[in-house]
Design an enzyme around this catalytic site. Structure first.
Site, PDB file in Angstrom:
ATOM      1  N   LYS A 186       0.877  -1.173   0.000  1.00  0.00           N
ATOM      2  CA  LYS A 186       0.000   0.000   0.000  1.00  0.00           C
ATOM      3  C   LYS A 186       0.916   1.224   0.000  1.00  0.00           C
ATOM      4  CE  LYS A 186      -3.656   2.675   0.955  1.00  0.00           C
ATOM      5  NZ  LYS A 186      -4.416   2.481   2.212  1.00  0.00           N
ATOM      6  N   VAL A 187       0.762   2.088  -0.997  1.00  0.00           N
ATOM      7  CA  VAL A 187       1.624   3.257  -1.134  1.00  0.00           C
ATOM      8  C   VAL A 187       0.786   4.491  -1.457  1.00  0.00           C
ATOM      9  CG1 VAL A 187       3.601   1.895  -1.941  1.00  0.00           C
ATOM     10  CG2 VAL A 187       2.006   2.887  -3.618  1.00  0.00           C
ATOM     11  N   SER A 188       1.415   5.640  -1.396  1.00  0.00           N
ATOM     12  CA  SER A 188       0.787   6.871  -1.852  1.00  0.00           C
ATOM     13  C   SER A 188       0.735   6.887  -3.379  1.00  0.00           C
ATOM     14  CB  SER A 188       1.598   8.083  -1.388  1.00  0.00           C
ATOM     15  OG  SER A 188       1.702   8.144   0.009  1.00  0.00           O
TER      16      SER A 188
ATOM     17  N   HIS B  85      -5.606  10.943   7.496  1.00  0.00           N
ATOM     18  CA  HIS B  85      -6.216   9.875   8.279  1.00  0.00           C
ATOM     19  C   HIS B  85      -7.269  10.408   9.261  1.00  0.00           C
ATOM     20  CE1 HIS B  85      -3.370   7.414   6.294  1.00  0.00           C
ATOM     21  NE2 HIS B  85      -2.380   7.526   7.137  1.00  0.00           N
TER      22      HIS B  85
ATOM     23  N   THR C 200       0.775  11.576  -1.285  1.00  0.00           N
ATOM     24  CA  THR C 200      -0.261  12.238  -2.065  1.00  0.00           C
ATOM     25  C   THR C 200      -0.702  13.511  -1.362  1.00  0.00           C
ATOM     26  OG1 THR C 200      -1.010  10.036  -2.725  1.00  0.00           O
ATOM     27  CG2 THR C 200      -2.465  11.887  -3.239  1.00  0.00           C
ATOM     28  N   ALA C 201      -0.753  13.473  -0.034  1.00  0.00           N
ATOM     29  CA  ALA C 201      -1.137  14.666   0.725  1.00  0.00           C
ATOM     30  C   ALA C 201      -0.230  15.841   0.376  1.00  0.00           C
ATOM     31  CB  ALA C 201      -1.073  14.368   2.222  1.00  0.00           C
TER      32      ALA C 201
END
Length: 284
Positions: A57-59, A155, A111-112
């Site tokens: 799981k990655v950005s 989150h 991504t943020a």
């Protein structure tokens, strides 16, 4: 395939443990066994760049750096609406007041951070000041205590920041949605291309089945979610799952792929990430 064990890394956040609970615990028929490592997204991003692990799981922001080795799975990730990162400050204010200020972010490959940079280019034309990278759970205390002027949070911080006495200066997702009309791409599931097209198909179906099983019986995943929720209030964990696990988790679909392409195209145009070939996102 059932005799194969694959190394996977995803976060301990409720959305990931909810999505992968059935697969992790061997309840998805015909799915490969998983050797699971739980790690925050900044760590899994680095693992992907180094080519570690079979599934991660990655950005979405890290995809331009890893798509030569990894394929984007069309399910299991996190996209949505009304779920973007927030910029928090101790006092209410205007975006222009961030000019020259210190901002804490969870990762420069997240991504943020991409969404923040795209927002800042539009709303803080004079530019913010120093960017400080720190684990996301340390950001709100740092803003509250005056160690930084603002913080970019992700989150469950969307639900808990008022408890730190903080104010939302801007919503990165709101800016993204209002300027593009697209859902917000946050986290992706990727798998090594070297596993082969057949195995990648099996992995995608296993992820999709695991999601649907979690929806069909939410109580089954409850112990796993709470075990790794880092002392999170169970009600907040439920909010977290409700926000980040949605129809895009089961299938990216046309609008999901459009969102990912839009993010990476815009970011490349700003010089924030390398450009990718149009076919690089296609599932084999």
């Amino acid at each position: 395939m059932t005799s194969t064990t694959l190394k996977i890394a995803y976060s301990p956040c409720p959305n990931d443990t909810f999505v992968f609970d059935a697969w992790t615990h061997g309840r998805v028929p015909g799915a490969p066994r998983l050797d699971v490592t739980l790690a925050d997204i900044d760590i899994t991003n680095g693992m992907a760049e180094r080519g570690e692990f079979d599934v991660l799981k990655v950005s979405y922001a890290v995809l331009p750096y890893v798509l030569d080795q990894y394929a984007l799975l069309p399910c299991g990730g996190a996209l949505g609406r009304g779920c973007g990162p927030l910029v928090l400050t101790r006092e209410p204010g205007a975006a222009r007041e961030l000019a020259g200020r210190t901002v804490a972010v969870p990762s420069e490959r997240s991504t943020a951070y991409l969404l923040f940079r795209l927002w800042a280019a539009d709303r803080v034309p004079d530019g913010v000041g120093e960017i400080v990278v720190m684990p996301f759970h340390e950001i709100m205390p740092a803003v509250r205590d005056g160690k930084v002027d603002a913080g970019l949070v992700i989150h469950e911080a969307r639900f808990t920041y008022p408890g730190y006495g903080l104010h939302c200066l801007a919503d990165m997702g709101e800016h993204w949605e209002s300027t593009t009309g697209l859902p917000i791409p946050l986290g992706a599931i990727i798998a090594k291309r070297s596993l082969g097209v057949g195995t990648l198909g099996v992995l995608a179906e296993a992820a999709r089945t695991s999601v649907r099983m979690a929806w069909d019986d939410p109580t089954a995943s409850r112990p796993y979610v709470i075990e790794h929720a880092q002392e999170m209030d169970p009600a907040v964990a439920d909010q977290h799952i409700g926000l980040y696990v949605n129809e895009f988790t089961a299938d990216l679909g046309e609008s999901g792929y459009a969102a990912v392409r839009g993010l990476l195209t815009r970011a490349a145009a700003e010089g924030l990430v390398p450009p990718i070939a149009p076919e690089a996102l296609a599932f084999p």
